[in-house]
Design an enzyme around this catalytic site. Structure first.
Site, PDB file in Angstrom:
ATOM      1  N   GLY A  14       0.838  -1.204   0.000  1.00 30.80           N
ATOM      2  CA  GLY A  14       0.000   0.000   0.000  1.00 30.80           C
ATOM      3  C   GLY A  14       0.863   1.242   0.000  1.00 30.80           C
ATOM      4  O   GLY A  14       2.076   1.176   0.155  1.00 30.80           O
ATOM      5  N   ASP A  56       3.675  -4.901  -7.647  1.00 28.89           N
ATOM      6  CA  ASP A  56       3.077  -3.638  -7.189  1.00 28.89           C
ATOM      7  C   ASP A  56       3.609  -2.447  -7.979  1.00 28.89           C
ATOM      8  O   ASP A  56       3.143  -1.325  -7.800  1.00 28.89           O
ATOM      9  CB  ASP A  56       3.317  -3.432  -5.687  1.00 28.89           C
ATOM     10  CG  ASP A  56       4.788  -3.530  -5.312  1.00 28.89           C
ATOM     11  OD1 ASP A  56       5.404  -4.572  -5.618  1.00 28.89           O
ATOM     12  OD2 ASP A  56       5.319  -2.572  -4.739  1.00 28.89           O
ATOM     13  N   ASP A  84       7.147   4.165 -11.042  1.00 22.91           N
ATOM     14  CA  ASP A  84       8.151   3.929 -10.009  1.00 22.91           C
ATOM     15  C   ASP A  84       9.564   3.913 -10.563  1.00 22.91           C
ATOM     16  O   ASP A  84      10.084   2.887 -10.976  1.00 22.91           O
ATOM     17  CB  ASP A  84       7.855   2.635  -9.241  1.00 22.91           C
ATOM     18  CG  ASP A  84       8.296   2.780  -7.800  1.00 22.91           C
ATOM     19  OD1 ASP A  84       9.318   3.435  -7.573  1.00 22.91           O
ATOM     20  OD2 ASP A  84       7.622   2.255  -6.908  1.00 22.91           O
TER      21      ASP A  84
HETATM   22  P1  AMP Z   1       8.732   0.607  -4.012  1.00 25.51           P
HETATM   23  O1  AMP Z   1       9.598  -0.586  -4.149  1.00 25.51           O
HETATM   24  O2  AMP Z   1       9.454   1.933  -3.992  1.00 25.51           O
HETATM   25  O3  AMP Z   1       7.640   0.597  -5.019  1.00 25.51           O
HETATM   26  O4  AMP Z   1       8.056   0.545  -2.568  1.00 25.51           O
HETATM   27  C1  AMP Z   1       7.509  -0.632  -2.048  1.00 25.51           C
HETATM   28  C2  AMP Z   1       6.625  -0.308  -0.870  1.00 25.51           C
HETATM   29  O5  AMP Z   1       7.364   0.358   0.147  1.00 25.51           O
HETATM   30  C3  AMP Z   1       5.448   0.581  -1.193  1.00 25.51           C
HETATM   31  O6  AMP Z   1       4.364   0.109  -0.454  1.00 25.51           O
HETATM   32  C4  AMP Z   1       5.908   1.933  -0.715  1.00 25.51           C
HETATM   33  O7  AMP Z   1       4.826   2.762  -0.371  1.00 25.51           O
HETATM   34  C5  AMP Z   1       6.749   1.586   0.487  1.00 25.51           C
HETATM   35  N1  AMP Z   1       7.774   2.595   0.770  1.00 25.51           N
HETATM   36  C6  AMP Z   1       8.882   2.872   0.037  1.00 25.51           C
HETATM   37  N2  AMP Z   1       9.610   3.846   0.623  1.00 25.51           N
HETATM   38  C7  AMP Z   1       8.950   4.212   1.764  1.00 25.51           C
HETATM   39  C8  AMP Z   1       9.193   5.164   2.810  1.00 25.51           C
HETATM   40  N3  AMP Z   1      10.252   5.962   2.805  1.00 25.51           N
HETATM   41  N4  AMP Z   1       8.273   5.235   3.800  1.00 25.51           N
HETATM   42  C9  AMP Z   1       7.208   4.449   3.817  1.00 25.51           C
HETATM   43  N5  AMP Z   1       6.927   3.528   2.891  1.00 25.51           N
HETATM   44  C10 AMP Z   1       7.782   3.412   1.857  1.00 25.51           C
HETATM   45 MG    MG Z   2       6.148   1.172  -5.931  1.00 20.70          MG
END
Ligand code: AMP
Ligand code: MG
Length: 519
Positions: free
Chosen positions: A104, A266, A276
């Protein structure tokens, strides 16, 4: 809802000046259970770093109003525009092959949707807007460097005609973010046709929540996408549509040497937009095994693996849809499997089309750049042989195609000079390719020019991106970023003043180049 005291509602007049027509919130309205209503965090000192004026106008928004203090407060999340219903989307996802049942938006919020000048619904989301119930161990924040990377690469992709989410704005928060050191905090405003991911479907599928799954699928199928008649086929067609969009998208990535870096489910949209830009990078010397992401130790998301991974992700999407496709489980599997298998041929024909255009060869339907002839049987072999030659000498992928136009105009040396051990074979290949173009009676000059409209000269070179981000982060100097953005936003026309931006990084630098995820 979290503490609503952190962000305040704007006056209706201010919001109208900034956002024009009202927000729509169809996601909030139609997909209860697929999100948590949430308010963005307010930051101490929001400052506009970059506004995408062209995109603002496309969205029917006023760039001037967005750049006012009230506009910037909204872009930072300090002020929620009236009519917007900020929410954190829930999703699940396979990350590096392992299922995470609860992901999420951990640092992003969907503000709502606007209808753009072309009548298309566009999501407006903030990234770096503070913690949410889905933040897990994360701080909910974004650092300036990665925000600028996403802005820059998204605009480069858009300029190359590749479907992508785009940045409307980047603002700094006036706060710092702790990473390996303290960095300036920032918020990106992201625009997408939709933020629905394969992982959004997975969230309901793994909870066996068939009703929510159906609602999500119906929402996704809504216009402008074609709505096939009949219930069974409707969902099978959704699978097929996503397959087609992803096949085309990944073929386009491959055609410009783009490595996404974290193709988790995701991070795969059903709209077929690139999303992303965390650890993404561009291939330099051609080698399909290239990986830049520091966390991709197994090379799962290597350049050459991307089509296979897209199909793997599509299979995960298909599994979600099974209960909607047919009440009879075996029949559902059989139908979905047929569509997932078709991905291979959809991808292959999309990739062949990309290669034909890059090589100025006839299109399969006879109306590509070499428009007076269709594809010849040899075209595929020619393209494949070129890739083998490029790989043998690790020739720069971008210039290995771009310089073919010069060769077609009589300057072979520039292109041939990029080869070392494969030079003799490259010479032979060049003659065959030129003969192939000549045999169709095409005008070499016209073909060379057409090729220059598909083979970019300026891509976001990794060393240039890093230099621009470092100047912004370490010295508060946005000039290199602005300059690079201007260059990659106009990727095809050669400009003497921008010659340095076309140059590959020194090989030593590329050899140890790494990108970092989730920063
Ligand atoms: P990503 O691989 O960047 O698409 O992120 C994977 C998951 O980690 C997603 O649910 C993001 O919302 C969460 N996420 C990434 N960076 C952060 C952060 N600094 N704080 C909170 N959630 C994060
Ligand atoms: Mg992402």
């Amino acid at each position: 809802m979290n503490d609503p005291g952190s962000a305040v509602a704007a006056s209706a007049a201010a919001a109208r000046a900034v956002w024009g027509a009202a927000f729509d919130n169809s996601y909030a309205r139609d997909l209860e259970g697929a999100y948590v209503a949430w308010t963005p965090q307010a930051w101490p000192r929001p400052t506009l770093v970059r506004l995408n004026g062209g995109l603002a106008e496309e969205l029917g928004l006023s760039p001037a109003a967005l750049a006012t203090a009230e506009g910037v407060a909204m872009l930072a999340g300090n002020v929620v525009p009236p009519g917007a219903q900020p929410l954190a989307q829930t999703y699940a996802g396979h990350q590096f092959g392992g299922l995470s049942p609860q992901l999420g938006d951990g640092r992003a919020l969907l503000l709502g949707e606007v209808i753009d000048r072309y009548g298309q619904r566009r999501d407006i989301a903030l990234k770096g807007s503070g913690r949410t119930p889905f933040s897990r161990g994360g701080d909910g924040r974004a650092a300036l460097g990665p925000v600028l990377r996403e802005y820059l690469v998204g605009e480069a992709m858009h300029a190359m005609g590749i479907p992508t989410t785009r940045a409307l704005a980047a603002v700094t928060t006036g706060d710092t973010v702790q990473r390996d050191r303290r960095l300036p905090g920032a918020v990106l405003t992201r625009v997408a046709a939709s933020h629905i991911r394969v992982g959004t479907f997975q969230f309901f599928a793994i909870r066996h929540d068939a009703a929510s799954l159906r609602r999500l699928a119906d929402y996704t199928i809504a216009p402008p996408y074609p709505q096939p008649a009949g219930d069974t086929h409707r969902y099978l067609e959704l699978l097929r549509a996503v397959s087609r969009r992803q096949a085309r998208l990944v073929a386009r990535w491959m055609g410009i040497g783009f490595i996404h870096g974290v193709m988790n489910t995701d991070n795969m949209t059903v709209s077929g937009e690139t999303i992303d830009y965390g650890p993404c990078a561009f291939i330099e010397g051609y080698d399909p095994a290239t990986v830049f992401s520091s966390i991709d130790t197994g090379g799962r998301y290597a350049y050459g693996n991307q089509p296979g991974i897209a199909q793997w992700n599509l299979a995960r999407f298909a599994e979600c849809l099974l209960p909607l496709i047919d009440d009879d489980a075996d029949r559902a599997v059989e139908r979905a499997t047929t569509v997932v298998r078709e991905f291979a041929s959809l991808y292959e024909s999309a990739w062949r089309e990309v290669l034909r255009a890059k090589l100025g060869l006839g299109s399969a339907d006879g109306d590509g750049p070499g428009d007076d002839g269709g594809a010849a049987p040899d075209d595929g072999a020619l393209a494949d042989e070129l890739l083998v030659l490029l790989a043998r000498d690790r020739v720069d992928f971008t210039l290995g195609f771009r310089d073919l136009s010069a060769a077609l105009r009589g300057d072979d040396d520039r292109w041939l000079g990029r080869f070392a051990s494969a030079r003799t074979d490259a010479q032979a290949w060049l003659s065959r390719w030129q003969a192939q173009i000549g045999s169709a009676g095409r005008n070499p000059d016209a073909v060379a020019s057409a090729m220059e409209l598909v083979n970019p000269l300026y891509i976001p070179r990794n060393h240039q991106v890093e230099a621009a981000l470092a100047a912004a982060t370490d010295h508060d100097d946005l000039a290199p970023f602005e300059r690079l953005l201007a260059v990659v936003a106009d990727p095809y026309a050669e400009r003497a003043a921008d010659a340095a931006y076309a140059e590959p990084a020194p090989a030593e630098q590329t050899a140890c180049y790494q990108t970092f995820c989730g920063t």
